[in-house]
Scaffold this motif. Sequence first.
Motif: not given
Length: 162
Positions: A76-105
């Motif tokens: 899996v990978f996570v992407f977002s667009t935002s006013g500031i355009g930073m990846t830190f907003y993606n972290k929470k979803l990545i954490k959930l996906l990994m907790a569900k067994g996904a491999v974050n790439i």
Amino acid sequence: MKSLIIYCSSYKNNTEKIARVFSEKMDSELINIKDITDVNIISYNLIGFGSGVYKESLSPKLFELAEKLDLKNKNVFVFSTSGIGMTFYNKKLIKLLMAKGAVNIGSFACKGNFIAREFSNNKLFDYIGRLSQGHPNDRDFKYAERFIERVLDSLEKNSKNK
Ligand SMILES: Cc1cc2nc3c(=O)[nH]c(=O)nc-3n(C[C@H](O)[C@H](O)[C@H](O)COP(=O)(O)O)c2cc1C
């Protein structure tokens, strides 16, 4: 490799524009979360999850869907667009996906334009909103292309090493 992109882009279609860049390069299916409540992911081995950022968070709908999915060993990978355009907003979803067994790439973010006064009186937001005008732009699209090329390369290398 069969791939899928699921995205939420409810404000100005900024995230959808990035999702389309990815799906073209990946030759993947594209699902707007507003059109579904559930999805069968059994046949996919690469899934991208994307969203605009709304009040400091990716769309709750994406979290709700992810909660329902069996993601064991899915890339899996996570992407977002935002006013500031930073990846830190993606972290929470990545954490959930990994907790569900996904491999974050991977994690991708770029700016997406917004008009602050449509939903806030905050001066800082107004300033960030002005800086975000015109995004995502051609440079963001190129950056997105390079990101997805790297993701696909790394998956190909991994499969050769197996
Ligand atoms: C209600 C609302 C809240 C937002 N909150 C944030 C935020 O907390 N941080 C940020 O950087 N951008 C924020 N934005 C800007 C959006 O993340 C940006 O416009 C994004 O590209 C929207 O994606 P979309 O057009 O795909 O829906 C907000 C926009 C809206 C409409």
